[in-house]
Scaffold this motif. Structure first.
Motif, mmCIF file in Angstrom:
data_model
loop_
_atom_site.group_PDB
_atom_site.id
_atom_site.type_symbol
_atom_site.label_atom_id
_atom_site.label_comp_id
_atom_site.label_asym_id
_atom_site.label_seq_id
_atom_site.Cartn_x
_atom_site.Cartn_y
_atom_site.Cartn_z
ATOM 1 N N ARG A 29 0.836 -1.193 0.000
ATOM 2 C CA ARG A 29 0.000 0.000 0.000
ATOM 3 C C ARG A 29 0.871 1.244 0.000
ATOM 4 O O ARG A 29 2.021 1.216 0.446
ATOM 5 N N ALA A 30 0.310 2.322 -0.486
ATOM 6 C CA ALA A 30 1.010 3.605 -0.435
ATOM 7 C C ALA A 30 1.478 3.837 0.996
ATOM 8 O O ALA A 30 0.754 3.550 1.955
ATOM 9 N N GLY A 31 2.690 4.314 1.145
ATOM 10 C CA GLY A 31 3.271 4.547 2.463
ATOM 11 C C GLY A 31 4.234 3.459 2.900
ATOM 12 O O GLY A 31 4.974 3.640 3.861
ATOM 13 N N ALA A 32 4.232 2.316 2.187
ATOM 14 C CA ALA A 32 5.167 1.233 2.525
ATOM 15 C C ALA A 32 6.604 1.727 2.353
ATOM 16 O O ALA A 32 6.914 2.456 1.424
ATOM 17 N N ILE A 33 7.457 1.336 3.289
ATOM 18 C CA ILE A 33 8.859 1.752 3.283
ATOM 19 C C ILE A 33 9.710 0.637 2.694
ATOM 20 O O ILE A 33 9.536 -0.538 3.025
#
Length: 62
Positions: free
Chosen positions: A19-23
């Motif tokens: 998901r968007a925000g995954a590092i």
């Protein structure tokens, strides 16, 4: 962005379970045919969750 930089995914990748925000961490830099970055995303235990090439516009600096 350069090798071993920490980056943040700025869009969902549902086929990868990300998901968007995954590092993630850049583990390879490609310059041909286009600029792209191989990014490794890991689970809490350190195992690889996903690793795939991404374009610069899909990433933000973390």
């Amino acid at each position: 962005m350069k090798l071993l930089d920490t980056v943040r995914l700025n869009q969902d990748l549902p086929n990868e379970g990300l998901r968007a925000g995954a590092i993630g961490v850049i583990v390879e830099v490609y310059t041909t045919p286009d600029c792209a970055y191989e990014v490794e995303f890991v689970n809490d235990d350190g195992s690889t969750r996903a690793m795939r090439p991404l374009r610069q516009e899909q990433l933000d600096s973390a």
